[in-house]
Design an enzyme around this catalytic site. Structure first.
Site, PDB file in Angstrom:
ATOM      1  N   ASP A  68      76.461  97.799  31.800  1.00  0.00           N
ATOM      2  CA  ASP A  68      75.775  99.040  31.488  1.00  0.00           C
ATOM      3  C   ASP A  68      75.052  98.974  30.142  1.00  0.00           C
ATOM      4  OD1 ASP A  68      76.512 100.154  33.845  1.00  0.00           O
ATOM      5  OD2 ASP A  68      77.793 101.724  33.002  1.00  0.00           O
ATOM      6  N   GLY A  69      75.605  98.221  29.184  1.00  0.00           N
ATOM      7  CA  GLY A  69      74.924  98.086  27.893  1.00  0.00           C
ATOM      8  C   GLY A  69      73.571  97.414  28.044  1.00  0.00           C
ATOM      9  N   ARG A  73      69.581  98.947  27.472  1.00  0.00           N
ATOM     10  CA  ARG A  73      68.473  98.292  26.770  1.00  0.00           C
ATOM     11  C   ARG A  73      67.235  98.269  27.655  1.00  0.00           C
ATOM     12  NH1 ARG A  73      71.443  92.892  25.703  1.00  0.00           N
ATOM     13  NH2 ARG A  73      69.322  92.112  25.492  1.00  0.00           N
ATOM     14  N   ASN A 175      71.978 107.856  27.815  1.00  0.00           N
ATOM     15  CA  ASN A 175      73.380 108.272  27.774  1.00  0.00           C
ATOM     16  C   ASN A 175      73.615 109.450  26.841  1.00  0.00           C
ATOM     17  OD1 ASN A 175      74.608 106.700  29.694  1.00  0.00           O
ATOM     18  ND2 ASN A 175      75.645 105.342  28.265  1.00  0.00           N
ATOM     19  N   ARG A 186      86.881 111.350   5.916  1.00  0.00           N
ATOM     20  CA  ARG A 186      86.149 112.603   5.764  1.00  0.00           C
ATOM     21  C   ARG A 186      85.382 112.911   7.036  1.00  0.00           C
ATOM     22  NH1 ARG A 186      82.189 114.304   0.715  1.00  0.00           N
ATOM     23  NH2 ARG A 186      82.112 116.540   1.213  1.00  0.00           N
ATOM     24  N   ASP A 205      85.266 114.441  14.017  1.00  0.00           N
ATOM     25  CA  ASP A 205      84.920 113.033  13.853  1.00  0.00           C
ATOM     26  C   ASP A 205      83.483 112.780  14.286  1.00  0.00           C
ATOM     27  OD1 ASP A 205      87.432 112.490  12.915  1.00  0.00           O
ATOM     28  OD2 ASP A 205      88.074 111.287  14.624  1.00  0.00           O
ATOM     29  N   ALA A 240      87.440 115.087  18.455  1.00  0.00           N
ATOM     30  CA  ALA A 240      88.523 115.368  17.510  1.00  0.00           C
ATOM     31  C   ALA A 240      88.151 116.480  16.532  1.00  0.00           C
ATOM     32  CB  ALA A 240      88.920 114.096  16.754  1.00  0.00           C
TER      33      ALA A 240
END
Length: 357
Positions: A68-69, A73, A175, A186, A205, A240
């Site tokens: 899939d990567g 591309r 995606n 932080r 996050d 998160a």
């Protein structure tokens, strides 16, 4: 359709992808079709999608050989050139690729003889309060184990300026678009706007906006919903978050999602389809929109998305559901649908002959 030129996007680190690329080149030579490798990293710095497709002679079909990567591309290049994209499956948990490597020649024959379906998929694009740039020192931190970074997105000069609407970036995402923290200790503080109205300010996050195609990628891992790739929607998912409301929101395709980095936040990274493309400072913002262009993916037959979901995610049946009898049949209907249901998109019944290749 007439195939005049093929562009190849190859996962060079996999022997089976390199072998499949040889088969594609041989098919092209037999049919007097031009063939060029694109998205080649060995030349040093990465190029923009427009530069890459121009150097490859503006192919009208892009074939990706990998997972899939690799398909992402190729999709970036196909969207820039309004070309078809055919994904050859050499991955492990993919939802995007279409055919196994052993069938690549048959697939190319099907494209040439117009025995295909072209699936239109939604893409995302961006406006931002400023040009996206990556600080020079960050690239050296990201080089380990990866290819060169993509260049910062260019501005789409053909778009109207609009004082409050930022600059239009010449970038597309199949995606997702992600705003995430740079420092582990932080979180980012971000105001999230849907359809022009403040939803809430998040400390998290990361915050991401996905297409239906991307709903089974990072968004899924963060607890987001699975959305049919045939749908049109923007899926907002916090990662998160430090707040009670941690649910995804599915917005209509004409409802943009804007993310503004708040005053007391740390800096935030912007990733597009998994590639870091810029850094935002407090006060900066991005707006994520459904793109006017769409991806044109080659399909050789009906895509059984939910069957693939069951297979790739290793879904198992609840023991309590099977305690009193047999397992549910995969697809119990074997007769043709009645006239008022003939328009439905359904997979073939078990045992049905596959469509001709």
């Amino acid at each position: 359709m007439t195939v005049n030129r093929v562009g190849l996007v190859v996962h060079g680190g996999r022997a089976e992808a390199v072998a499949a690329a040889r088969a594609v080149r041989a098919w092209c030579a037999e049919h007097a079709v031009g063939c060029a490798d694109i998205d080649v990293w060995q030349e040093g710095a990465r190029h923009s999608a427009r530069e890459e497709v121009e150097s490859a002679g503006d192919p009208d079909l892009i074939v990706t050989l990998g997972g899939d990567g690799t398909f992402l591309r190729g999709a970036r290049l196909a969207a820039e050139n309004d070309a078809l994209v055919l994904g050859v499956d050499l991955g492990r948990v993919g939802f995007l690729t279409e055919v196994p490597a052993t069938a690549v020649r048959d697939a190319l024959d099907a494209v040439r003889e117009e025995r295909i379906t072209v699936e239109s998929r939604m893409l995302l694009t961006l406006r931002a309060s400023c040009r996206l740039e990556v600080p020079a020192q960050m690239e050296s931190l990201l080089r380990y184990g990866r290819g060169p970074m993509l260049p910062p997105p260019r501005v789409r000069t053909e778009c109207e300026v609009g004082n409050d609407w930022g600059v239009a970036l010449n970038v597309t995402a199949l995606n997702d678009v992600v705003v995430e923290k740079l420092a582990r200790d932080r979180q980012v503080s971000v105001g999230v706007y849907l359809g022009g109205r403040l939803l809430a300010s998040y400390s998290a996050d990361a915050l991401l906006v996905a297409t239906p195609t991307g709903s089974t990628a990072y968004s899924f891992a963060a607890g987001g919903p699975v959305v049919s790739p045939r749908a049109d929607a923007l899926v907002f998912t916090p990662v998160a978050p430090h707040m009670v409301f941690n649910r995804s929101v599915v917005a209509a395709p004409d409802e943009p999602v804007a993310l503004r980095v708040l005053e007391r936040s740390g800096r935030a990274a912007v990733s597009i389809d998994g590639q870091l493309r810029g850094v935002l400072s407090p006060g900066d913002w991005i707006g994520v929109y459904a793109a006017p262009r769409r991806l044109k993916a080659v399909r050789l037959g009906p895509m059984d998305f939910y069957g693939r979901l069951r297979e790739r995610m290793h879904l198992t049946d609840a023991p309590a559901a099977l305690a009193d009898g047999k397992a549910a049949p995969l697809w119990p209907v074997t007769s043709p649908p009645p006239g008022d249901l003939a328009h439905l998109a359904l997979p073939p019944a078990p045992g049905d002959a596959p469509p001709p290749a």
